[in-house]
Design a protein around this motif. Structure first.
Motif, short mmCIF file in Angstrom:
data_model
loop_
_atom_site.label_atom_id
_atom_site.label_comp_id
_atom_site.label_asym_id
_atom_site.label_seq_id
_atom_site.Cartn_x
_atom_site.Cartn_y
_atom_site.Cartn_z
N ALA A 1 0.82 -1.04 0.04
CA ALA A 1 -0.20 -0.20 -0.07
C ALA A 1 0.85 1.11 0.00
O ALA A 1 0.53 2.20 -0.69
CB ALA A 1 -0.85 -0.03 1.02
N VAL A 2 1.77 1.30 0.95
CA VAL A 2 2.85 2.35 1.02
C VAL A 2 3.25 2.63 -0.40
O VAL A 2 3.68 3.84 -1.04
CB VAL A 2 3.69 2.38 1.85
CG1 VAL A 2 4.80 3.60 1.98
CG2 VAL A 2 3.07 2.67 3.29
N THR A 3 4.00 1.29 -0.78
CA THR A 3 4.74 1.72 -2.28
C THR A 3 3.65 2.06 -3.24
O THR A 3 4.19 2.99 -4.17
CB THR A 3 5.46 0.40 -2.80
OG1 THR A 3 6.35 -0.03 -1.49
CG2 THR A 3 6.24 0.28 -3.86
N TRP B 1 4.26 5.35 -5.47
CA TRP B 1 4.11 5.66 -6.82
C TRP B 1 3.03 6.46 -7.45
O TRP B 1 3.46 7.31 -8.62
CB TRP B 1 4.29 3.89 -7.48
CG TRP B 1 4.19 3.92 -8.64
CD1 TRP B 1 3.55 3.96 -9.86
CD2 TRP B 1 5.71 3.76 -9.29
NE1 TRP B 1 4.28 3.77 -10.97
CE2 TRP B 1 5.61 3.40 -10.56
CE3 TRP B 1 6.85 3.33 -8.71
CZ2 TRP B 1 6.63 3.15 -11.58
CZ3 TRP B 1 8.06 3.03 -9.56
CH2 TRP B 1 7.99 2.90 -11.26
N TRP B 2 1.92 6.21 -7.04
CA TRP B 2 0.90 7.05 -7.41
C TRP B 2 1.08 8.34 -7.25
O TRP B 2 0.63 9.37 -8.45
CB TRP B 2 -0.39 6.69 -6.70
CG TRP B 2 -1.65 7.36 -7.07
CD1 TRP B 2 -2.42 8.53 -6.41
CD2 TRP B 2 -2.60 7.34 -8.34
NE1 TRP B 2 -3.28 9.04 -7.11
CE2 TRP B 2 -3.57 8.23 -8.05
CE3 TRP B 2 -2.55 6.19 -9.28
CZ2 TRP B 2 -4.59 8.33 -9.05
CZ3 TRP B 2 -3.69 6.25 -9.97
CH2 TRP B 2 -4.40 7.28 -10.05
N PHE B 3 1.59 9.04 -6.45
CA PHE B 3 1.82 10.24 -5.98
C PHE B 3 3.27 10.77 -6.81
O PHE B 3 3.98 11.82 -6.14
CB PHE B 3 1.88 10.80 -4.48
CG PHE B 3 0.57 10.83 -4.18
CD1 PHE B 3 -0.60 11.50 -4.38
CD2 PHE B 3 -0.08 9.83 -2.93
CE1 PHE B 3 -1.74 11.49 -3.90
CE2 PHE B 3 -1.21 9.56 -2.79
CZ PHE B 3 -2.29 10.43 -3.02
N SER C 1 13.75 5.03 -10.51
CA SER C 1 12.27 4.86 -10.03
C SER C 1 12.28 3.45 -9.52
O SER C 1 11.46 3.25 -8.58
CB SER C 1 11.37 5.18 -10.83
OG SER C 1 11.28 4.58 -12.23
N GLY C 2 12.66 2.43 -10.45
CA GLY C 2 12.13 0.99 -9.81
C GLY C 2 13.05 0.66 -8.65
O GLY C 2 12.55 -0.01 -7.91
N VAL C 3 14.26 1.04 -8.62
CA VAL C 3 15.22 0.89 -7.42
C VAL C 3 14.29 1.77 -6.18
O VAL C 3 14.65 1.07 -5.09
CB VAL C 3 16.71 1.22 -7.41
CG1 VAL C 3 17.44 1.07 -6.52
CG2 VAL C 3 17.22 0.50 -8.60
N ALA C 4 14.16 2.73 -6.48
CA ALA C 4 13.44 3.67 -5.25
C ALA C 4 12.18 2.87 -4.80
O ALA C 4 11.91 2.69 -3.53
CB ALA C 4 13.02 4.97 -5.88
N ALA C 5 11.30 2.43 -5.74
CA ALA C 5 10.07 1.74 -5.28
C ALA C 5 10.51 0.37 -4.49
O ALA C 5 9.79 0.05 -3.50
CB ALA C 5 9.28 1.18 -6.62
N LEU C 6 11.45 -0.39 -5.09
CA LEU C 6 12.13 -1.54 -4.36
C LEU C 6 12.55 -0.82 -2.69
O LEU C 6 12.30 -1.86 -1.84
CB LEU C 6 13.13 -2.23 -4.88
CG LEU C 6 13.81 -3.33 -4.27
CD1 LEU C 6 12.85 -4.57 -4.14
CD2 LEU C 6 14.91 -3.97 -5.16
#
Length: 152
Positions: free
Chosen positions: A18-20, A24-26, A113-118
């Motif tokens: 949910a937090v990820t 990502w959404w924002f 962005s991918g690494v940040a999401a991880l």
């Protein structure tokens, strides 16, 4: 309606998702302005948390010979507790690794962005797993400090 055990078991994963997703959404980003400091702090915090959990495990092992340990073993909850401990320790270690890898994904403006999401997922999961284990351990230590003969 989910049971408290289901919430306890799946809570860290669902919270991290949910937090990820919200991050990502924002259009969340880890900008270069504070990325190095944040990553360094995450490495330190993850290492300290993993050390705390390893120490708690060494404190928890002697409980097996107490009445609380017997109750845990009979209920089948002991295996689940060790699964939670393992999950929390490994997620903290993985957070440190992901933070180190994130240093290499820095470009001129931000962490990829991918690494940040991880990183966001893993940091949230590690924090929630640590909170879950801490809450359980506090309950065990409270029960372990009560005398077996409560009648006096």
């Amino acid at each position: 309606m989910p049971t408290s055990l289901q919430i306890e078991r799946w809570g860290p994963s669902l919270l991290a998702c949910a937090v990820t997703a919200a991050w990502w959404w924002f259009d969340g980003a880890i900008t270069i302005t504070f990325a190095k400091e944040l990553l360094g702090a995450l490495i330190g915090a993850a290492s300290i948390a993993a050390g705390f959990l390893a120490t708690s495990l060494s404190i928890l092992l002697p409980i097996a010979s107490t009445s609380t340990g017997s109750k845990l073993r009979r209920s089948g909850y002991r295996a689940l507790l060790f699964e939670y401990m393992r999950s929390a320790i490994f997620s903290c270690l993985l957070l440190a690794v992901v933070a180190v890898v994130s240093f290499f994904s820095l470009d001129e403006h931000r962490v990829g962005s991918g690494v940040a999401a991880l990183l966001i997922y893993n940091a949230t999961f590690a924090a929630a797993a640590l909170a879950r284990v801490t809450e359980i351990l506090m309950g065990l230590f409270e029960r372990g400090s009560e005398p077996d003969d409560k009648g006096g």
